[in-house]
Design an enzyme around this catalytic site. Structure first.
Site, PDB file in Angstrom:
ATOM      1  N   LEU A   1       0.868  -1.177   0.000  1.00 20.81           N
ATOM      2  CA  LEU A   1       0.000   0.000   0.000  1.00 20.81           C
ATOM      3  C   LEU A   1       0.902   1.223   0.000  1.00 20.81           C
ATOM      4  O   LEU A   1       1.877   1.265   0.744  1.00 20.81           O
ATOM      5  CB  LEU A   1      -0.855   0.026   1.273  1.00 20.81           C
ATOM      6  CG  LEU A   1      -2.067  -0.892   1.317  1.00 20.81           C
ATOM      7  CD1 LEU A   1      -2.584  -0.991   2.728  1.00 20.81           C
ATOM      8  CD2 LEU A   1      -3.158  -0.371   0.404  1.00 20.81           C
ATOM      9  N   ASP A   2       0.545   2.224  -0.787  1.00 17.04           N
ATOM     10  CA  ASP A   2       1.441   3.381  -0.792  1.00 17.04           C
ATOM     11  C   ASP A   2       1.179   4.275   0.416  1.00 17.04           C
ATOM     12  O   ASP A   2       0.336   3.973   1.245  1.00 17.04           O
ATOM     13  CB  ASP A   2       1.335   4.150  -2.117  1.00 17.04           C
ATOM     14  CG  ASP A   2      -0.062   4.735  -2.322  1.00 17.04           C
ATOM     15  OD1 ASP A   2      -0.306   5.244  -3.424  1.00 17.04           O
ATOM     16  OD2 ASP A   2      -0.903   4.663  -1.408  1.00 17.04           O
ATOM     17  N   VAL A   3       1.915   5.388   0.483  1.00 19.33           N
ATOM     18  CA  VAL A   3       1.945   6.168   1.720  1.00 19.33           C
ATOM     19  C   VAL A   3       0.565   6.715   2.081  1.00 19.33           C
ATOM     20  O   VAL A   3       0.139   6.664   3.227  1.00 19.33           O
ATOM     21  CB  VAL A   3       2.958   7.321   1.581  1.00 19.33           C
ATOM     22  CG1 VAL A   3       2.909   8.206   2.793  1.00 19.33           C
ATOM     23  CG2 VAL A   3       4.345   6.770   1.414  1.00 19.33           C
TER      24      VAL A   3
END
Lengths: 362, 342
Positions: free
Chosen positions: B93-95
């Site tokens: 999952l990205d930031v």
């Protein structure tokens, strides 16, 4: 992080059997004389012979005094450090150090071929057999201090003080330094000095874990630096605080300390008093790099996340009241520092489960 | 050893605003701290002869046997017992995104690859906001344009969503490499098990609108092989289709294969006990899902004409899984089916 160990040579053993004196730990660096590194378990009375089994090519076993080991020919290379030099001198009994050097001198003059080697298979009496103590040899080099800690007085005392040797051995050359120090001569004085400066007894362990190099520093240099700090009008308790928080502080030379204090005064434009305040509270500013702010930022971010979550929870519940005038006011201090359970039950008046469920909706 | 017993898959809830790597490290640090805090074995004892002053006095010493602990076993000398843990991460999952994040410990890491090869769908709730357009499609980017959105209704939005679902359905069928004219394909389609079992561009299997309150709206998206940025771009394109503009405010994964939000551990529960419990709870489900998918994978592949290349990969998976289906059995099955059709 190696400790160089003296490889025992069996030939010296039979020569030692003549000595039969109480062995004392000797520093190998003393004048290049072949020092006799010995175990601590010597008896004063007639010493029985112990056998040392030497592996490898040397054919004979020697009758040694209990647990003694002999170094290689000191005349060849007299300068190597040995951990044996720090063997706990548990017995403070009678010492006959004069006998050993004389013997050494005599031995050197003799021709080695005159001495008939005794065989490992010769019969010995029961009493002698019982008195043999053949323990495994200490390794010549090792990357941990585990193997040496039982045999080195300095290391043992440091462990009892609370120094974390597993951290120390990871530093560059720190392990080597500790092994070569003599507790009585060097370490004791420095510890007393640190206590003088104001480091607490229970802080000595963590302090030395972070900064073992201070034990290798010159005592006068350390005292000069403390005097310098005092001359800059830092009080004694303040110096104690600074040194406890930033263990590397006393390693810096006087010029370096001066430069750094000057930097804070000039670049950041702080007055003398403010610099002093700042340095007392955060002495790591002096010892760290000139951008220590980044470290603070990271800490800030993780706290920020927590604060954000808590604030959103309160807002969701309708309890985000930060105005002191209103009822049910929640102070920022409470928001930040309380542990989670207390925060949930007291401030938010909700259960932990509700808080977790809310977290999962963010 | 507690660390050796700790093996399997579990899910954590990743909070928004932190990178997935930090989440993994935080979990690892907490577990290590708890494992090292457990009481260690007592140090070995050793008999040493310590000289003590003889009772007669006068400076003579005699040796007394005493049992002393070996200092080499002292915790300060040996260091912490556990220094590292093998923790692997599943779909990242990205930031800015949050949600279910699968982690594997120890032997569970092998199951991670198998789960990846199952190509199970993931479900996201995506929140959007009409009226703005930014350069990175999220609400924190640089503003590019502002538009009106009064003309948008829920009906129009749902029409657009239906179009999206239709185009993606076509892509789904194309990339799953199934011959549409077979009976197997029909049965799978009825059960809803048609999936691309290899690499493919992002595919949305289902999309619907959960909430609509101008200017905000919320969608639920079931997708495969996606990235969170692709979902944000999708929101932006929906805005464009509706003759307005939209930015994405929230991307939250509520399901990753068999792991749902209820299984995911929030930050307050990242400790040894909760993780062990979570692993136990999910173990059965993971195993059944893996078996089911791989069994169907074989059936699916054997019915497709161009599927032999992929069978090799599945055969490898079967070996690794050491399921009850032996390769001999599958080959027989395949041969049998070939004979039927031929």
């Amino acid at each position: 992080m190696m400790a160089v160990w003296a490889r025992p040579v069996s030939r010296w053993g039979c020569l030692l059997s003549a000595a039969r004196a109480a062995e004392l730990p000797r520093r190998l660096r003393s004048g290049g004389r072949p020092a006799r590194a010995c175990r601590q378990l010597a008896r004063a009375a007639a010493l029985p012979a112990g056998k040392e089994i030497v592996p490898g090519r040397l054919p004979a076993c020697r009758r040694l005094s209990v647990g003694s080991r002999s170094p290689p020919d000191g005349a060849k290379d007299g300068s190597f450090s040995s951990p044996e030099s720090n063997l706990p001198s548990v017995q403070q009994g009678q010492a006959k150090p004069e006998i050993l050097p004389d013997l050494n001198a005599k031995i050197l003059d003799e021709d080695w071929d005159d001495i008939p080697p005794s065989s490992a298979l010769e019969v010995i009496s029961e009493e002698e057999a019982v008195q043999i103590i053949a323990e495994p040899l200490l390794p010549i080099q090792s990357s941990t201090l585990r193997e040496y800690v039982d045999h080195s007085e300095t290391l043992t005392k440091l462990v009892h003080l609370g120094v974390d040797l597993s951290q120390v051995e990871k530093r560059q050359k720190a392990g080597q330094l500790l092994l070569t120090l003599d507790f009585e001569k060097d370490v004791k004085k420095k510890l007393l000095f640190l206590k003088d400066v104001g480091v607490e007894d229970n802080q000595l362990g963590p302090f030395l874990t972070k900064n073992p190099y201070i034990l290798g520093e010159d005592l006068e240099a350390l005292e000069t630096r403390v005097a310098y700090l005092k001359s800059k009008k830092f009080g004694k308790s303040e110096i104690a605080q600074m040194v406890s928080r930033a263990p590397y502080l006393l390693l810096f030379s006087v010029e370096r300390l001066d430069n750094r204090l000057g930097f804070f005064k000039n670049e950041l434009g702080l007055s003398v008093k403010k610099t002093k305040d700042l340095v007392i509270r955060l002495p790591r500013l002096l010892t760290g790099k000139i951008e220590p702010v980044k470290e603070n930022l990271q800490v800030f971010n993780s706290k920020l996340l927590r604060i954000r979550e808590r604030h959103m929870f309160l807002a969701f519940l309708g309890r985000a009241q930060y105005d002191p005038a209103q009822p049910s006011y929640i102070s920022l201090d409470q928001l930040v520092s309380l542990p989670d359970e207390v925060f949930c039950t007291e401030i938010a008046k909700a259960s932990m489960q509700d808080f977790e469920n809310f977290l999962k909706t963010l | 050893m507690a660390a050796a017993e700790l093996a399997g898959l579990f899910a954590v809830y990743k909070p928004a605003g932190v990178a997935w790597g930090r989440v993994r490290e935080a979990v690892e640090t907490r577990l290590l701290r708890e494992l090292n805090a457990a009481p260690a074995a007592a140090p070995r004892q050793r008999v040493r002869f310590l000289p003590t002053p003889a009772p007669g006095g006068g400076g003579a010493v005699e040796l007394v046997a005493a049992r002393v602990p070996v200092l080499a076993d002292h915790p300060l000398v040996r260091g912490p017992r556990f220094r590292k843990l093998k923790i692997g991460a599943g779909h990242r999952l990205d930031v800015k995104a949050s949600g279910v994040f699968v982690l594997g410990i120890g032997h569970g890491n092998k199951l991670l690859t198998d789960l990846y090869n199952c190509h199970l769908t993931k479900v996201y709730t995506v929140g959007g906001l009409f009226g703005k357009a930014t350069d990175d499609f999220s609400d924190t980017g640089n503003l590019i344009e502002k538009t009106t959105f009064d003309h948008i209704t829920r009906e129009k939005l749902e029409r657009i969503l239906a179009v999206i679902q239709g185009t993606n359905q076509k892509a789904l069928l194309m990339y799953s490499n199934i011959d549409m004219k077979t009976q197997e394909a029909y049965e799978l389609a009825v059960k809803g098990l048609i999936r691309p079992m290899g690499k493919s561009p992002p595919i949305i299997t289902a999309i619907r609108c959960l909430q609509f309150a101008l200017p905000e709206f919320q969608l639920e998206i079931h997708c495969l092989h996606e990235t969170q940025q692709y979902l944000r771009k999708m929101v932006h394109e929906i805005g464009l289709e509706l003759k307005s503009s939209a930015v994405c405010t929230q991307v939250r994964r509520i399901r990753d294969g068999v792991f749902t939000v209820d299984d995911a551990l929030p930050r307050t529960q990242w400790n040894l006990q909760s993780i062990q419990e979570a692993i136990r709870n999910c173990q059965l489900r993971v195993e059944t899902e893996l078996e089911k998918t791989l069994a169907h994978g074989e059936g699916q592949e054997s019915s497709s004409s161009a599927g032999w290349g992929q069978l090799g990969m599945l055969g490898r998976n079967v070996h690794e899984q050491s399921l009850q289906y032996s390769t001999a059995a599958t080959c027989q099955q395949c041969d049998g089916q070939q004979k039927e059709r031929g």
